[in-house]
Design an enzyme around this catalytic site. Structure first.
Site, mmCIF file in Angstrom:
data_model
loop_
_atom_site.group_PDB
_atom_site.id
_atom_site.type_symbol
_atom_site.label_atom_id
_atom_site.label_comp_id
_atom_site.label_asym_id
_atom_site.label_seq_id
_atom_site.Cartn_x
_atom_site.Cartn_y
_atom_site.Cartn_z
ATOM 1 N N HIS A 138 -19.388 -12.733 31.921
ATOM 2 C CA HIS A 138 -18.674 -13.944 31.517
ATOM 3 C C HIS A 138 -18.021 -14.640 32.701
ATOM 4 O O HIS A 138 -17.388 -15.683 32.554
ATOM 5 C CB HIS A 138 -17.608 -13.612 30.447
ATOM 6 C CG HIS A 138 -18.206 -13.238 29.120
ATOM 7 N ND1 HIS A 138 -17.531 -12.503 28.166
ATOM 8 C CD2 HIS A 138 -19.432 -13.488 28.596
ATOM 9 C CE1 HIS A 138 -18.324 -12.328 27.108
ATOM 10 N NE2 HIS A 138 -19.481 -12.907 27.348
ATOM 11 N N ASP A 190 -24.272 -11.198 25.394
ATOM 12 C CA ASP A 190 -23.523 -11.423 24.147
ATOM 13 C C ASP A 190 -24.387 -11.177 22.911
ATOM 14 O O ASP A 190 -23.921 -10.606 21.924
ATOM 15 C CB ASP A 190 -22.985 -12.862 24.078
ATOM 16 C CG ASP A 190 -21.838 -13.103 25.043
ATOM 17 O OD1 ASP A 190 -21.509 -12.174 25.824
ATOM 18 O OD2 ASP A 190 -21.276 -14.217 25.038
ATOM 19 N N HIS A 250 -24.469 4.106 30.444
ATOM 20 C CA HIS A 250 -25.448 3.253 31.131
ATOM 21 C C HIS A 250 -24.709 1.983 31.562
ATOM 22 O O HIS A 250 -25.021 0.876 31.146
ATOM 23 C CB HIS A 250 -26.647 2.947 30.226
ATOM 24 C CG HIS A 250 -27.892 2.536 30.967
ATOM 25 N ND1 HIS A 250 -29.103 3.195 30.854
ATOM 26 C CD2 HIS A 250 -28.114 1.537 31.847
ATOM 27 C CE1 HIS A 250 -30.020 2.606 31.615
ATOM 28 N NE2 HIS A 250 -29.445 1.591 32.234
ATOM 29 N N GLU A 284 -28.178 6.726 36.562
ATOM 30 C CA GLU A 284 -28.218 6.177 37.927
ATOM 31 C C GLU A 284 -26.840 5.895 38.527
ATOM 32 O O GLU A 284 -26.517 4.745 38.848
ATOM 33 C CB GLU A 284 -29.026 4.870 37.939
ATOM 34 C CG GLU A 284 -30.456 5.034 37.532
ATOM 35 C CD GLU A 284 -31.261 3.745 37.715
ATOM 36 O OE1 GLU A 284 -30.664 2.692 37.995
ATOM 37 O OE2 GLU A 284 -32.483 3.799 37.591
ATOM 38 N N TYR A 319 -39.287 3.566 40.141
ATOM 39 C CA TYR A 319 -39.977 2.281 40.006
ATOM 40 C C TYR A 319 -40.853 1.921 41.195
ATOM 41 O O TYR A 319 -41.878 1.299 41.060
ATOM 42 C CB TYR A 319 -38.946 1.164 39.810
ATOM 43 C CG TYR A 319 -38.277 1.195 38.462
ATOM 44 C CD1 TYR A 319 -38.786 0.459 37.405
ATOM 45 C CD2 TYR A 319 -37.143 1.970 38.231
ATOM 46 C CE1 TYR A 319 -38.190 0.476 36.153
ATOM 47 C CE2 TYR A 319 -36.530 1.986 36.988
ATOM 48 C CZ TYR A 319 -37.056 1.238 35.952
ATOM 49 O OH TYR A 319 -36.463 1.265 34.717
ATOM 50 N N GLU A 335 -37.168 6.785 33.127
ATOM 51 C CA GLU A 335 -37.529 5.365 33.209
ATOM 52 C C GLU A 335 -38.641 5.196 34.226
ATOM 53 O O GLU A 335 -38.607 5.801 35.302
ATOM 54 C CB GLU A 335 -36.355 4.496 33.697
ATOM 55 C CG GLU A 335 -35.252 4.261 32.707
ATOM 56 C CD GLU A 335 -34.123 3.423 33.294
ATOM 57 O OE1 GLU A 335 -34.358 2.637 34.232
ATOM 58 O OE2 GLU A 335 -32.996 3.567 32.799
HETATM 59 C C1 GOI Z 1 -33.068 0.723 36.243
HETATM 60 O O1 GOI Z 1 -32.547 0.814 37.534
HETATM 61 C C2 GOI Z 1 -31.944 0.630 35.232
HETATM 62 O O2 GOI Z 1 -31.580 1.901 34.766
HETATM 63 C C3 GOI Z 1 -32.309 -0.249 34.068
HETATM 64 O O3 GOI Z 1 -31.175 -0.510 33.332
HETATM 65 C C4 GOI Z 1 -32.958 -1.508 34.587
HETATM 66 O O4 GOI Z 1 -33.230 -2.423 33.563
HETATM 67 C C5 GOI Z 1 -34.240 -1.116 35.264
HETATM 68 O O5 GOI Z 1 -33.930 -0.316 36.351
HETATM 69 C C6 GOI Z 1 -35.025 -2.289 35.847
HETATM 70 O O6 GOI Z 1 -34.317 -2.845 36.893
HETATM 71 C C7 GOI Z 1 -33.881 -6.597 47.091
HETATM 72 C C8 GOI Z 1 -27.633 -9.028 45.607
HETATM 73 C C9 GOI Z 1 -33.984 -7.308 45.926
HETATM 74 C C10 GOI Z 1 -28.382 -9.396 44.494
HETATM 75 C C11 GOI Z 1 -32.709 -5.914 47.386
HETATM 76 C C12 GOI Z 1 -27.887 -7.837 46.288
HETATM 77 C C13 GOI Z 1 -32.923 -7.345 45.037
HETATM 78 C C14 GOI Z 1 -29.422 -8.577 44.104
HETATM 79 C C15 GOI Z 1 -30.415 -5.344 46.902
HETATM 80 C C16 GOI Z 1 -29.193 -5.881 46.674
HETATM 81 C C17 GOI Z 1 -31.288 -4.770 43.102
HETATM 82 C C18 GOI Z 1 -33.528 0.863 38.572
HETATM 83 C C19 GOI Z 1 -31.246 -4.265 41.693
HETATM 84 C C20 GOI Z 1 -32.869 0.731 39.914
HETATM 85 C C21 GOI Z 1 -30.734 -2.172 40.725
HETATM 86 C C22 GOI Z 1 -32.991 -2.728 41.227
HETATM 87 C C23 GOI Z 1 -31.154 -0.735 40.553
HETATM 88 C C24 GOI Z 1 -33.368 -1.286 41.043
HETATM 89 C C25 GOI Z 1 -30.788 -6.180 43.107
HETATM 90 C C26 GOI Z 1 -31.635 -5.944 46.527
HETATM 91 C C27 GOI Z 1 -28.917 -7.045 45.906
HETATM 92 C C28 GOI Z 1 -31.769 -6.646 45.330
HETATM 93 C C29 GOI Z 1 -29.673 -7.428 44.811
HETATM 94 N N1 GOI Z 1 -31.620 -2.844 41.646
HETATM 95 N N2 GOI Z 1 -32.493 -0.646 40.121
HETATM 96 N N3 GOI Z 1 -30.737 -6.689 44.445
#
Ligand code: GOI
Length: 524
Positions: free
Chosen positions: A72, A84, A154, A199, A340, A406
């Site tokens: 939000h 939401d 989670h 995680e 992943y 996952e």
């Molecule tokens: C699962 O985590 C999780 O359990 C589920 O809930 C989820 O839906 C599923 O994964 C699918 O994701 C390069 C600022 C690109 C903005 C580097 C800084 C994007 C975005 C690093 C820092 C990274 C799986 C998000 C593990 C979260 C993706 C953990 C993998 C977002 C980045 C960033 C970046 C950023 N991660 N996830 N991100």
């Protein structure tokens, strides 16, 4: 004389096998499709989490979570979207059970929203409407012959607990235990598998280190280590409560995530060490205390060394007492793994002026530009990495029972039901799981596809779809429709195997016949 058979021989080998992502990866020996069955009792499931699907963010006395507050806050989420309503599973849960049943999965992993059942986070005010929601969901699953695997945390901490410092406040150990105890008490008779935390590395680094996830704290050198310390203790206490106070005979553990860290140059020891350090700083941070006792040696020495160089009089990585080490060690009934993608690691000495968890690792990481893409910038399919990762877990943690809790891939918002990319991803990744089980004897007992349906993808909002089912977020009923990948998954579960298809069979056998003829000619 020799040339003809040699060419035939080459062709027969090159065409005998199928490959995924042939336009990118070219390692026939490693990547050839492996045809075999999964173990007879292999557990097939699919997964979601509360904040990503439920909606009903303030329904029936639910308290706000840190994700409600974060989403939000303008500017935090893509397009300022939020959970939401999400998939409105708070009202549509019977629909969720139906689509699970249609795929014939035998397990569903979902999470409980802590503030839905304890609005202030504390045990003194139980919200029976919230309890009733999960109770009905569990009963509906069991009626459909689907076993629940329940995640307690989670990421949606009650905001009231963030107001006292969140996971940086050690009193959350007992507070979490009260919440877990309540869940065991109310649902434990019907739930055979529990996961304390999903995680924690993501919670502590993205939530407390760089503020891209809730609670949005930007303290990269200290807060992640403090928050992790509390989470590990909270996990251990809940584990002991489950086994000491109850005798349901279920299993309880934690789910950890790491990419497979692949050394950029496997002949360079410093890159090999860097890749190991990366995995120790992500999965090992939690797995080492829980499976082996105390933090990984690599973390201890890196953070201690950097802290000294930074002139601090104590390490930024906290210490466990001997009693705590013993109390935490062994608090697992399986290894929950979310996986992943794969990341390439190169040794890189970070300047000591950087007081930062990532700099503490002395690793530079990247994914090559020519690897296949998904809708998520961080997620490039590299399937063999999962097999490597499974082998790493087997070796590192003494051959535990592993649940892949996952695994999945994102497609763009505009892509609706024709998701051949996702089918390719699942085929390739599951084939590597099969190789790990059958060839490497890794004890993988179950697999959960992420996700059952498109949902709120955290900071990316609804822009990335991870679902086996499409959800129409413009329709107030949020209808779910199976994508091609849902049908693929259903068929794979039904056959419980990678079955050689007729085209491959004909091609392979004709090549073998040609090869035999060539051999006979050669021998004459
Ligand atoms: C699962 O985590 C999780 O359990 C589920 O809930 C989820 O839906 C599923 O994964 C699918 O994701 C390069 C600022 C690109 C903005 C580097 C800084 C994007 C975005 C690093 C820092 C990274 C799986 C998000 C593990 C979260 C993706 C953990 C993998 C977002 C980045 C960033 C970046 C950023 N991660 N996830 N991100």
């Amino acid at each position: 004389m020799l040339r003809f058979p040699a060419i035939l021989c080459f062709i027969s080998i090159a065409y005998a096998a199928d490959y995924y992502y042939p336009e990118v990866f070219n390692d026939p020996e490693r990547d050839a499709v492996y045809y075999d069955s999964f173990p007879e009792d292999f557990i097939w499931g699919s997964a979601t989490s509360a904040y990503q699907i439920e909606g009903g963010w303030d329904a029936d006395n639910k308290g706000p979570s840190i994700w409600d507050v974060f989403a939000h806050t303008p500017g935090k989420i893509y397009n300022d979207e939020n959970g939401d309503v999400a998939c409105d599973s708070y009202n549509n849960y019977l629909e969720d059970v139906k689509i699970l049943k249609d795929m014939n999965v035998k397990f569903y992993r979902f999470s409980i929203s802590w503030p839905r059942i304890l609005p202030s986070g504390l045990i003194d005010n139980v919200n029976e409407a919230g309890i009733s929601y999960y109770s009905k969901l569990i009963d509906a699953l069991l009626d459909a012959d689907i076993q629940p695997m329940v995640t307690l945390y989670h990421w949606d901490l009650p905001q009231a607990l963030q107001d006292i410092g969140g996971w940086e406040n050690e009193t959350l150990v007992d507070i979490f235990n009260d919440y877990a105890d309540l869940c065991f008490d109310r649902f434990g008779d019907r739930v055979g598998y529990w996961i304390t935390f999903n995680e924690p590395y993501v919670v502590t680094w993205l939530g407390y280190g760089i503020a891209v996830f809730a609670p949005g704290i930007n303290d990269p050198g200290y807060a992640p280590y403090r928050a992790a310390h509390t989470i590990i203790k909270a996990h251990a206490e809940a584990y002991h409560t489950y086994h000491k106070k109850y005798s349901y005979g279920g299993k309880i553990s934690i789910t950890l995530s790491t990419d497979y860290g692949m050394p950029e140059d496997a002949t360079k020891q410093e890159d090999v060490d860097a890749a190991i350090r990366y995995m120790q700083f992500t999965a090992g941070w939690y797995a080492h205390p829980i499976f082996k006792g105390d933090y990984p040696a690599q973390m201890r020495s890196q953070v201690d060394m950097k802290s000294i160089a930074q002139g601090l009089n104590e390490s930024r990585l906290p210490s466990f007492t001997d009693e705590e080490v013993e109390y935490i060690k062994g608090t697992h009934d399986f290894f929950g793994l979310n996986a992943y993608t794969t990341t390439v690691c190169r040794y890189h000495e970070s300047p000591t002026s950087e007081v930062n968890y990532e700099s503490d690792q002395d690793v530079y990481r990247f994914q090559p530009d020519d690897w296949p893409k998904s809708a998520s910038e961080w997620l490039r399919p590299a399937p063999w990495g999962l097999r490597e990762l499974l082998n790493w877990v087997k070796t590192e943690y003494d051959d535990p029972e592993i649940f892949i809790t996952e695994n999945g891939v994102s497609t763009p918002y505009e892509q609706i039901l024709d998701d051949s990319d996702r089918i390719t991803y699942y085929s390739a990744y599951l084939n590597e799981v099969l190789k790990a089980i059958k060839i490497d004897e890794v004890n993988v007992v179950g697999y959960f596809a992420w996700s059952l349906m498109d949902n709120f993808e955290w900071a990316s909002g609804y822009s990335q779809r991870f679902g086996l089912h499409h959800v129409d977020f413009d329709d107030p009923d949020r209808p779910r429709t199976p994508k091609d990948s849902a049908l693929f998954y259903r068929d794979l579960i039904a056959s419980n195997a990678f079955v050689i298809n007729s085209a491959v069979f004909i091609r392979t056998s004709s090549m073998v016949i040609l090869f035999v003829f060539a051999l006979i000619r050669l021998l004459k």
